[in-house]
Motif scaffolding. Sequence first.
Motif, PDB file in Angstrom:
ATOM      1  N   THR A  79       0.844  -1.203  -0.182  1.00  0.00           N
ATOM      2  CA  THR A  79       0.051   0.046  -0.138  1.00  0.00           C
ATOM      3  C   THR A  79       0.786   1.281   0.004  1.00  0.00           C
ATOM      4  OG1 THR A  79      -0.165  -0.409   2.258  1.00  0.00           O
ATOM      5  CG2 THR A  79      -2.093  -0.859   0.888  1.00  0.00           C
ATOM      6  N   GLY A  80       2.161   1.048   0.058  1.00  0.00           N
ATOM      7  CA  GLY A  80       3.161   2.185  -0.144  1.00  0.00           C
ATOM      8  C   GLY A  80       2.889   3.056  -1.581  1.00  0.00           C
ATOM      9  N   VAL A  81       1.991   2.531  -2.435  1.00  0.00           N
ATOM     10  CA  VAL A  81       1.605   3.065  -3.580  1.00  0.00           C
ATOM     11  C   VAL A  81       0.611   4.162  -3.242  1.00  0.00           C
ATOM     12  CG1 VAL A  81      -0.345   1.500  -4.013  1.00  0.00           C
ATOM     13  CG2 VAL A  81       0.749   2.578  -6.104  1.00  0.00           C
ATOM     14  N   PRO A 114      -4.071  15.669  -0.755  1.00  0.00           N
ATOM     15  CA  PRO A 114      -3.052  14.569  -0.467  1.00  0.00           C
ATOM     16  C   PRO A 114      -3.477  13.402   0.623  1.00  0.00           C
ATOM     17  CG  PRO A 114      -1.873  16.756  -0.460  1.00  0.00           C
ATOM     18  CD  PRO A 114      -3.145  16.954  -0.330  1.00  0.00           C
ATOM     19  N   LEU A 115      -4.263  14.067   1.569  1.00  0.00           N
ATOM     20  CA  LEU A 115      -4.973  13.010   2.656  1.00  0.00           C
ATOM     21  C   LEU A 115      -6.101  12.263   1.945  1.00  0.00           C
ATOM     22  CD1 LEU A 115      -5.232  15.086   5.821  1.00  0.00           C
ATOM     23  CD2 LEU A 115      -3.349  13.918   4.743  1.00  0.00           C
ATOM     24  N   LEU A 116      -6.897  12.802   1.241  1.00  0.00           N
ATOM     25  CA  LEU A 116      -7.670  12.109   0.342  1.00  0.00           C
ATOM     26  C   LEU A 116      -7.293  11.210  -0.455  1.00  0.00           C
ATOM     27  CD1 LEU A 116     -10.486  15.076  -0.056  1.00  0.00           C
ATOM     28  CD2 LEU A 116     -10.422  13.197   1.787  1.00  0.00           C
ATOM     29  N   VAL A 117      -6.429  11.615  -1.226  1.00  0.00           N
ATOM     30  CA  VAL A 117      -5.806  10.518  -2.144  1.00  0.00           C
ATOM     31  C   VAL A 117      -5.142   9.319  -1.493  1.00  0.00           C
ATOM     32  CG1 VAL A 117      -3.920  10.248  -3.978  1.00  0.00           C
ATOM     33  CG2 VAL A 117      -5.321  12.356  -3.961  1.00  0.00           C
ATOM     34  N   PHE A 118      -4.529   9.484  -0.311  1.00  0.00           N
ATOM     35  CA  PHE A 118      -3.831   8.525   0.411  1.00  0.00           C
ATOM     36  C   PHE A 118      -4.845   7.482   0.880  1.00  0.00           C
ATOM     37  CE2 PHE A 118      -2.411   7.315   4.768  1.00  0.00           C
ATOM     38  CZ  PHE A 118      -1.811   6.132   4.351  1.00  0.00           C
ATOM     39  N   THR A 119      -5.860   8.010   1.647  1.00  0.00           N
ATOM     40  CA  THR A 119      -6.859   7.138   2.213  1.00  0.00           C
ATOM     41  C   THR A 119      -7.587   6.610   1.072  1.00  0.00           C
ATOM     42  OG1 THR A 119      -8.126   9.190   2.713  1.00  0.00           O
ATOM     43  CG2 THR A 119      -6.843   8.421   4.488  1.00  0.00           C
ATOM     44  N   GLY A 120      -8.037   7.469   0.049  1.00  0.00           N
ATOM     45  CA  GLY A 120      -8.969   6.802  -0.850  1.00  0.00           C
ATOM     46  C   GLY A 120      -8.219   5.519  -1.675  1.00  0.00           C
ATOM     47  N   ILE A 121      -7.056   5.675  -1.989  1.00  0.00           N
ATOM     48  CA  ILE A 121      -6.292   4.395  -2.470  1.00  0.00           C
ATOM     49  C   ILE A 121      -6.106   3.303  -1.755  1.00  0.00           C
ATOM     50  CG2 ILE A 121      -4.224   3.628  -3.687  1.00  0.00           C
ATOM     51  CD1 ILE A 121      -4.042   6.507  -4.880  1.00  0.00           C
ATOM     52  N   VAL A 125      -7.391 -12.784   1.603  1.00  0.00           N
ATOM     53  CA  VAL A 125      -7.846 -13.223   3.188  1.00  0.00           C
ATOM     54  C   VAL A 125      -8.614 -12.193   3.799  1.00  0.00           C
ATOM     55  CG1 VAL A 125      -6.503 -15.278   3.598  1.00  0.00           C
ATOM     56  CG2 VAL A 125      -5.725 -12.762   4.082  1.00  0.00           C
ATOM     57  N   TYR A 126      -9.617 -12.242   4.466  1.00  0.00           N
ATOM     58  CA  TYR A 126     -10.548 -11.150   4.894  1.00  0.00           C
ATOM     59  C   TYR A 126     -10.031 -10.652   6.516  1.00  0.00           C
ATOM     60  CZ  TYR A 126     -14.963  -8.949   6.269  1.00  0.00           C
ATOM     61  OH  TYR A 126     -15.745  -8.013   6.458  1.00  0.00           O
ATOM     62  N   PHE A 127      -9.523 -11.836   7.244  1.00  0.00           N
ATOM     63  CA  PHE A 127      -9.489 -11.276   8.655  1.00  0.00           C
ATOM     64  C   PHE A 127      -8.559 -10.289   8.848  1.00  0.00           C
ATOM     65  CE2 PHE A 127      -6.843 -15.290   8.268  1.00  0.00           C
ATOM     66  CZ  PHE A 127      -5.814 -14.894   8.399  1.00  0.00           C
ATOM     67  N   PRO A 128      -7.357 -10.006   8.203  1.00  0.00           N
ATOM     68  CA  PRO A 128      -6.301  -8.986   8.385  1.00  0.00           C
ATOM     69  C   PRO A 128      -6.511  -7.620   7.876  1.00  0.00           C
ATOM     70  CG  PRO A 128      -5.446 -10.254   6.916  1.00  0.00           C
ATOM     71  CD  PRO A 128      -6.771 -10.848   7.027  1.00  0.00           C
ATOM     72  N   ARG A 129      -7.889  -7.331   7.296  1.00  0.00           N
ATOM     73  CA  ARG A 129      -8.095  -6.237   6.549  1.00  0.00           C
ATOM     74  C   ARG A 129      -8.161  -5.168   7.493  1.00  0.00           C
ATOM     75  NH1 ARG A 129     -11.177  -7.427   0.990  1.00  0.00           N
ATOM     76  NH2 ARG A 129     -10.460  -9.601   0.779  1.00  0.00           N
ATOM     77  N   ALA A 130      -8.572  -5.330   8.722  1.00  0.00           N
ATOM     78  CA  ALA A 130      -8.795  -3.939   9.729  1.00  0.00           C
ATOM     79  C   ALA A 130      -7.350  -3.619   9.941  1.00  0.00           C
ATOM     80  CB  ALA A 130      -9.449  -4.348  10.892  1.00  0.00           C
ATOM     81  N   ARG A 131      -6.432  -4.686  10.066  1.00  0.00           N
ATOM     82  CA  ARG A 131      -4.885  -4.365  10.193  1.00  0.00           C
ATOM     83  C   ARG A 131      -4.329  -3.449   9.046  1.00  0.00           C
ATOM     84  NH1 ARG A 131      -0.253  -7.149   8.756  1.00  0.00           N
ATOM     85  NH2 ARG A 131      -1.588  -9.252   8.433  1.00  0.00           N
ATOM     86  N   PHE A 132      -4.969  -3.966   7.891  1.00  0.00           N
ATOM     87  CA  PHE A 132      -4.347  -3.077   6.567  1.00  0.00           C
ATOM     88  C   PHE A 132      -4.728  -1.687   6.554  1.00  0.00           C
ATOM     89  CE2 PHE A 132      -4.417  -7.491   4.293  1.00  0.00           C
ATOM     90  CZ  PHE A 132      -3.494  -7.852   4.955  1.00  0.00           C
ATOM     91  N   LEU A 133      -5.794  -1.326   7.263  1.00  0.00           N
ATOM     92  CA  LEU A 133      -6.255   0.052   7.175  1.00  0.00           C
ATOM     93  C   LEU A 133      -5.725   0.773   8.378  1.00  0.00           C
ATOM     94  CD1 LEU A 133      -9.908  -0.463   6.503  1.00  0.00           C
ATOM     95  CD2 LEU A 133      -8.354   0.684   5.052  1.00  0.00           C
ATOM     96  N   LEU A 134      -4.917   0.112   9.345  1.00  0.00           N
ATOM     97  CA  LEU A 134      -4.313   0.955  10.265  1.00  0.00           C
ATOM     98  C   LEU A 134      -3.508   2.060  10.101  1.00  0.00           C
ATOM     99  CD1 LEU A 134      -3.060  -0.921  13.537  1.00  0.00           C
ATOM    100  CD2 LEU A 134      -1.798   1.029  12.364  1.00  0.00           C
ATOM    101  N   PRO A 135      -2.667   2.061   8.727  1.00  0.00           N
ATOM    102  CA  PRO A 135      -2.177   3.334   8.686  1.00  0.00           C
ATOM    103  C   PRO A 135      -2.850   4.285   8.188  1.00  0.00           C
ATOM    104  CG  PRO A 135      -0.823   1.544   7.623  1.00  0.00           C
ATOM    105  CD  PRO A 135      -2.227   0.958   7.975  1.00  0.00           C
ATOM    106  N   GLY A 136      -4.353   4.322   7.917  1.00  0.00           N
ATOM    107  CA  GLY A 136      -5.003   5.139   7.233  1.00  0.00           C
ATOM    108  C   GLY A 136      -5.694   6.437   8.457  1.00  0.00           C
ATOM    109  N   PHE A 137      -4.698   6.870   9.123  1.00  0.00           N
ATOM    110  CA  PHE A 137      -4.996   7.827  10.304  1.00  0.00           C
ATOM    111  C   PHE A 137      -5.935   9.087   9.831  1.00  0.00           C
ATOM    112  CE2 PHE A 137      -1.203   9.480   8.717  1.00  0.00           C
ATOM    113  CZ  PHE A 137      -1.193  10.865   8.430  1.00  0.00           C
ATOM    114  N   PRO A 138      -5.881   9.472   8.599  1.00  0.00           N
ATOM    115  CA  PRO A 138      -6.539  10.409   8.190  1.00  0.00           C
ATOM    116  C   PRO A 138      -7.961  10.384   8.448  1.00  0.00           C
ATOM    117  CG  PRO A 138      -4.779  10.536   6.753  1.00  0.00           C
ATOM    118  CD  PRO A 138      -4.650   9.122   7.404  1.00  0.00           C
ATOM    119  N   LEU A 139      -8.361   9.012   8.435  1.00  0.00           N
ATOM    120  CA  LEU A 139      -9.985   8.938   8.388  1.00  0.00           C
ATOM    121  C   LEU A 139     -10.369   9.084   9.543  1.00  0.00           C
ATOM    122  CD1 LEU A 139      -9.816   5.289   6.743  1.00  0.00           C
ATOM    123  CD2 LEU A 139     -10.788   7.449   5.596  1.00  0.00           C
TER     124      LEU A 139
END
Length: 409
Positions: free
Chosen positions: A223-225, A335-342, A353-367
């Motif tokens: 998700t660094g992209v 920039p915040l909207l682009v980052f969290t949107g992507i 896999v479904y269960f780690p997806r909450a973890r995958f969203l952890l960097p999305g702090f602007p939300l």
Amino acid sequence: MPSTASRPTSAPPRSAPGGTVPGVPGVPAVRRAPSVAGLLAAVRAQVRYAAPALLAYAAVRLTGLITLAFWAHRRHHGVRPILATQWDADWYLGIADHGYAHQLGTAFDANNLAFFPLYPVLVKAVAALTPGSRATTGLVIAVVCSFLAAWGIHAVGSHLHGRRVGVLLTVLWAALPVGLVQWMGYTESLFTAFAAWALYAVLTGRLLWAASLAALAGLTRPTGVAVGAAVALTALLSLRRGFSVRALAAAFLAPAGWLAYVGWVGLRVGRWDGYFAVQRLWHNEWDGGAETVRRMREVLARNSSPELFLVLVTVTLLAAVVLYALSAGDRQPLPLLVFTGILLLIVLGSGGVYFPRARFLLPGFPLLLPPALHLARASRRFRTLVLTAAVLGSAYCGAYMALVWPSAP
């Protein structure tokens, strides 16, 4: 909610932004790099300014750690293996010990090329210079980076809306249901630190700093992209003010880390789509969200007794979508909207896999900015009740995730 708020007079000193980028509200034009002495003075001022947020962050995470330790003791389970050597941490330690696979292979979820390289490289390098095992080194790196991430999150929040919002934003990020991962041998803390400071740099007009941090983020997680896209788009928009070598260089540099690793994997396995072939081995192909919707229906409607952790993941994903809509309504900086949107598109649109997806969203702090703004304007009693519930809930969910949930964080 309005998108801006007055800043307190106790804010750390900042140089004048010198104009804004057309089409990117709140983002100053490119600024010249300060001197080393000026940079050190600014860092000291920012540390003093962020101290309440960092202390609050430590208190939240220590609450979660104590809860985990107490629960683990009751179950006769060690805490260190949970934090440092299990699940994805084991994959990263394997890369640090033995390097990457040389071939694509055919086995499901057995190719370590799916994991980006910066964290295991850091673990290997730091462990070579310090005492202790690589597992301990990886855990220490994660904890240190979690404080850098909290500092960067506070910097973004206070820059946009004042010190109180910055502290609240940091506390809300610390108290996420899967916040325990911030102190595990995972990449989330390292990645969030790069993302937060890259976004702060782009919001304050330091495009080359932002691009360098975005490139490092691109070497840390897939998700660094999202970070690279946010910085590159801002840099390109700044060219509307006139040609700038710095802005053009930033636009090319920002996605370079992600592109470099994806390209390297292709060369290593001998096919141009090598990285995406690895993802297909992990059953992590893009499906436009079909698998996400199917699992949500299964958890919320079809399963009469769904697993608690899967309910938590589902609620987190739905809340993230609502918070993104609120963030867009608040007219957050582009920039915040682009980052969290992507980030949301990647997490929700992948079929893995479904269960780690909450973890995958952890960097999305602007939300978390909309609830932080709301809490900043609420009464002290209401704010205390909400934050207490969030901290205690996070402590319980973290221990449950690590000790009861049968799969992985």
